[in-house]
Design a protein around this motif. Structure first.
Motif, PDB file in Angstrom:
ATOM      1  N   CYS A  16      -7.770  -0.049  -0.896  1.00  0.00           N
ATOM      2  CA  CYS A  16      -7.205  -0.073  -1.809  1.00  0.00           C
ATOM      3  C   CYS A  16      -8.740  -0.591  -3.188  1.00  0.00           C
ATOM      4  CB  CYS A  16      -6.324  -1.198  -2.416  1.00  0.00           C
ATOM      5  SG  CYS A  16      -4.815  -1.663  -1.900  1.00  0.00           S
ATOM      6  N   PRO A  17      -8.204   0.214  -3.950  1.00  0.00           N
ATOM      7  CA  PRO A  17      -9.467   0.887  -5.340  1.00  0.00           C
ATOM      8  C   PRO A  17      -9.546  -1.049  -6.141  1.00  0.00           C
ATOM      9  CG  PRO A  17      -7.906   2.501  -5.801  1.00  0.00           C
ATOM     10  CD  PRO A  17      -7.493   0.999  -4.897  1.00  0.00           C
ATOM     11  N   SER A  18     -11.306  -0.944  -6.346  1.00  0.00           N
ATOM     12  CA  SER A  18     -11.377  -2.063  -7.605  1.00  0.00           C
ATOM     13  C   SER A  18     -10.092  -2.234  -8.649  1.00  0.00           C
ATOM     14  CB  SER A  18     -12.783  -1.860  -7.763  1.00  0.00           C
ATOM     15  OG  SER A  18     -12.989  -3.235  -9.183  1.00  0.00           O
ATOM     16  N   PHE A  38      -0.593   1.942   9.932  1.00  0.00           N
ATOM     17  CA  PHE A  38       0.267   2.453   8.851  1.00  0.00           C
ATOM     18  C   PHE A  38      -0.059   2.486   7.896  1.00  0.00           C
ATOM     19  CE2 PHE A  38       1.994  -1.930  11.282  1.00  0.00           C
ATOM     20  CZ  PHE A  38       2.899  -0.594  12.832  1.00  0.00           C
ATOM     21  N   SER A  39       0.802   2.981   6.289  1.00  0.00           N
ATOM     22  CA  SER A  39       0.177   3.794   5.516  1.00  0.00           C
ATOM     23  C   SER A  39       0.433   2.695   4.821  1.00  0.00           C
ATOM     24  CB  SER A  39       1.359   3.975   5.044  1.00  0.00           C
ATOM     25  OG  SER A  39       2.126   5.503   5.382  1.00  0.00           O
ATOM     26  N   VAL A  40      -0.371   2.315   3.366  1.00  0.00           N
ATOM     27  CA  VAL A  40      -0.307   1.612   1.986  1.00  0.00           C
ATOM     28  C   VAL A  40      -0.172   2.380   0.945  1.00  0.00           C
ATOM     29  CG1 VAL A  40      -3.257   0.608   1.156  1.00  0.00           C
ATOM     30  CG2 VAL A  40      -2.933   1.218   3.476  1.00  0.00           C
ATOM     31  N   ARG A  41       0.124   1.019   0.104  1.00  0.00           N
ATOM     32  CA  ARG A  41       0.594   1.399  -1.394  1.00  0.00           C
ATOM     33  C   ARG A  41       0.097  -0.286  -1.782  1.00  0.00           C
ATOM     34  NH1 ARG A  41       4.384   5.628  -2.715  1.00  0.00           N
ATOM     35  NH2 ARG A  41       4.026   4.918  -4.197  1.00  0.00           N
ATOM     36  N   CYS A  42      -0.759   0.620  -2.893  1.00  0.00           N
ATOM     37  CA  CYS A  42      -1.546  -0.341  -3.553  1.00  0.00           C
ATOM     38  C   CYS A  42      -0.799  -0.918  -5.196  1.00  0.00           C
ATOM     39  CB  CYS A  42      -3.123   0.176  -3.487  1.00  0.00           C
ATOM     40  SG  CYS A  42      -4.183   0.668  -2.237  1.00  0.00           S
ATOM     41  N   VAL A  43      -0.976  -1.950  -5.523  1.00  0.00           N
ATOM     42  CA  VAL A  43      -0.283  -2.771  -6.615  1.00  0.00           C
ATOM     43  C   VAL A  43      -1.636  -2.797  -7.687  1.00  0.00           C
ATOM     44  CG1 VAL A  43       1.208  -4.107  -8.030  1.00  0.00           C
ATOM     45  CG2 VAL A  43       1.503  -3.332  -5.402  1.00  0.00           C
ATOM     46  N   GLN A  44      -1.430  -2.639  -8.737  1.00  0.00           N
ATOM     47  CA  GLN A  44      -2.109  -3.034  -9.952  1.00  0.00           C
ATOM     48  C   GLN A  44      -2.319  -4.137 -10.289  1.00  0.00           C
ATOM     49  OE1 GLN A  44      -2.031  -1.006 -13.335  1.00  0.00           O
ATOM     50  NE2 GLN A  44      -4.217  -0.935 -13.939  1.00  0.00           N
ATOM     51  N   ASP A  45      -3.956  -4.747 -10.267  1.00  0.00           N
ATOM     52  CA  ASP A  45      -4.164  -6.954 -10.309  1.00  0.00           C
ATOM     53  C   ASP A  45      -3.551  -6.585 -11.856  1.00  0.00           C
ATOM     54  OD1 ASP A  45      -5.310  -6.698  -8.328  1.00  0.00           O
ATOM     55  OD2 ASP A  45      -6.712  -6.609  -9.130  1.00  0.00           O
TER      56      ASP A  45
END
Length: 114
Positions: free
Chosen positions: A10-12, A107-114
């Motif tokens: 996940c990005p910053s 597996f796939s990745v979904r990122c959540v915003q901090d």
């Protein structure tokens, strides 16, 4: 992504979601699935804008399976030294499920915003 790579993917300002964060979305995979892309009429309503797609899974030798049939996403939660939890959705089911998997699986990745 294997689990250790998924933890860094996940990005910053974003992170891999925990099981608790995944649970906020509920267990109704129909509301999470994209409106197209799933085999045999397994598409969803995408009610939450999640647009889950069936990317399948891979293993440590580079073999991929179940594309179009299933979607698997890592959570940030470990189950033990060798495994972590993943969220699964299938074309033929209306629920999302939790499973344990070895960290070497892909597996796939979904990122959540901090």
């Amino acid at each position: 992504y294997d689990w250790s790579t998924a933890k860094k993917a996940c990005p910053s300002g974003w992170h891999l979601p925990s099981k608790a964060e995944w649970e906020v979305l509920g267990n109704d995979s129909k509301k999470l699935k994209a409106k197209s892309g799933w085999n045999s009429g397994g598409n969803g309503t995408d009610q939450y804008g999640f647009s889950a797609l069936p990317g399948g899974n891979g293993d440590s030798i580079g073999s991929f399976n179940a594309v179009g049939i299933s979607g698997y996403w890592w959570s940030a939660d470990e189950s033990d030294n060798d495994g972590a939890y993943r969220r699964d959705m299938y074309y033929s089911c209306g629920n999302a499920y939790w499973y344990y998997s070895l960290k070497s699986f892909l597996f796939s990745v979904r990122c959540v915003q901090d």
